[in-house]
Scaffold this motif. Structure first.
Motif, PDB file in Angstrom:
ATOM      1  N   UNK A 123      -4.065  -3.407 -11.247  1.00  0.00           N
ATOM      2  CA  UNK A 123      -4.321  -2.793  -9.939  1.00  0.00           C
ATOM      3  C   UNK A 123      -4.751  -1.333 -10.112  1.00  0.00           C
ATOM      4  N   UNK A 124      -4.068  -0.631 -11.006  1.00  0.00           N
ATOM      5  CA  UNK A 124      -4.448   0.761 -11.282  1.00  0.00           C
ATOM      6  C   UNK A 124      -5.854   0.840 -11.869  1.00  0.00           C
ATOM      7  N   UNK A 125      -6.201  -0.087 -12.764  1.00  0.00           N
ATOM      8  CA  UNK A 125      -7.559  -0.124 -13.329  1.00  0.00           C
ATOM      9  C   UNK A 125      -8.604  -0.306 -12.237  1.00  0.00           C
ATOM     10  N   UNK A 161      -4.232  -2.415  -3.072  1.00  0.00           N
ATOM     11  CA  UNK A 161      -4.265  -1.916  -1.690  1.00  0.00           C
ATOM     12  C   UNK A 161      -3.092  -0.971  -1.423  1.00  0.00           C
ATOM     13  N   UNK A 162      -1.912  -1.331  -1.923  1.00  0.00           N
ATOM     14  CA  UNK A 162      -0.726  -0.493  -1.705  1.00  0.00           C
ATOM     15  C   UNK A 162      -0.814   0.830  -2.460  1.00  0.00           C
ATOM     16  N   UNK A 163      -1.458   0.815  -3.622  1.00  0.00           N
ATOM     17  CA  UNK A 163      -1.560   2.018  -4.455  1.00  0.00           C
ATOM     18  C   UNK A 163      -2.778   2.879  -4.118  1.00  0.00           C
ATOM     19  N   UNK A 164      -3.756   2.308  -3.411  1.00  0.00           N
ATOM     20  CA  UNK A 164      -5.040   2.991  -3.205  1.00  0.00           C
ATOM     21  C   UNK A 164      -4.885   4.391  -2.634  1.00  0.00           C
ATOM     22  N   UNK A 210      -2.693   6.900  -4.904  1.00  0.00           N
ATOM     23  CA  UNK A 210      -3.327   7.259  -6.174  1.00  0.00           C
ATOM     24  C   UNK A 210      -4.635   8.008  -5.970  1.00  0.00           C
ATOM     25  N   UNK A 211      -5.454   7.583  -4.979  1.00  0.00           N
ATOM     26  CA  UNK A 211      -6.797   8.164  -4.826  1.00  0.00           C
ATOM     27  C   UNK A 211      -6.961   9.040  -3.582  1.00  0.00           C
ATOM     28  N   UNK A 212      -6.001   9.000  -2.664  1.00  0.00           N
ATOM     29  CA  UNK A 212      -6.088   9.683  -1.369  1.00  0.00           C
ATOM     30  C   UNK A 212      -7.320   9.240  -0.579  1.00  0.00           C
ATOM     31  N   UNK A 213      -7.744   8.000  -0.768  1.00  0.00           N
ATOM     32  CA  UNK A 213      -8.903   7.469  -0.061  1.00  0.00           C
ATOM     33  C   UNK A 213      -8.478   6.325   0.856  1.00  0.00           C
ATOM     34  N   UNK A 214      -8.500   6.570   2.162  1.00  0.00           N
ATOM     35  CA  UNK A 214      -8.163   5.507   3.109  1.00  0.00           C
ATOM     36  C   UNK A 214      -9.277   4.457   3.161  1.00  0.00           C
TER      37      UNK A 214
END
Length: 193
Positions: free
Chosen positions: A11-13, A139-142, A145-149
């Motif tokens: 998911x992180x990848x 989806x939960x980490x997005x 981790x990225x601050x992108x909604x």
């Protein structure tokens, strides 16, 4: 071989982030803690959302020593890994029941339970379920981790589309469901069908 850590790392990848080696990874402690916190909830939510063939069990339950105060004659403690009722019966026929807290109330002395269980052994999961939990973790980490909604919404849409396909494939492995007691239907409408 799928594990909770490999699912989170994949998911992180997908998010373009550094992977983790375990849930206590000291080099990537923030992401590891985030995964360790989110993963059990995401996993349980996905397991409970559909009767996945790889997460179904059967149990025969004995009644608790103390009967309910009213309504039903017996109370049965649910298994520790219980997540969702699929079928409750005795000798193959459905019975009236009520789930309350961590018990099932029913008017029987032995309860046969078919249920979704908390399958924490990811390498026994269907490939579609592994992919779904990976997308759900992405989806939960997005956002954290990225601050992108926008990226979060994109993964939520992918998850919904993939979920529909996976449910259909998983459901095709099950035999067709019958509508009620076949003997009753035959008696009512005749035996010539």
């Amino acid at each position: 071989m799928a594990t909770g850590v490999s699912i989170c790392s994949n998911a992180l990848l997908m998010l373009g982030a550094q992977t983790i080696n375990d849930f206590a990874d000291q080099l990537n402690l923030d992401r590891a803690k985030l995964c360790a916190n989110l993963y059990p909830t995401v996993r349980d939510d996905m397991l409970r959302s559909h009767p996945w063939n790889c997460a179904i069990k059967r149990a025969v339950l004995a009644p608790d020593a103390v009967a309910p105060a009213f309504g039903y004659t017996h109370s049965f403690e649910l298994p520790a890994d219980f997540m969702r009722v699929l079928e409750v019966g005795t000798n193959g026929s459905q019975i009236d029941y009520l789930v309350e807290g961590r018990t099932i109330q029913a008017d029987t002395t032995v309860l046969e339970l078919r249920y979704v269980f908390r399958n924490e052994v990811e390498n026994t999961w269907d490939a579609h379920l592994v992919k779904l939990v990976t997308l759900a973790m992405a989806a939960a980490l997005a956002y954290p981790v990225t601050q992108s909604s926008a990226l979060q919404q994109s993964f939520e849409q992918k998850l919904e589309m993939t979920l529909k396909r996976a449910r259909a494939v998983d459901g095709q492995e099950d035999p067709p469901q019958t509508l009620g007691d076949e003997r009753l239907l035959r008696a009512r409408f005749g035996g010539g069908w």
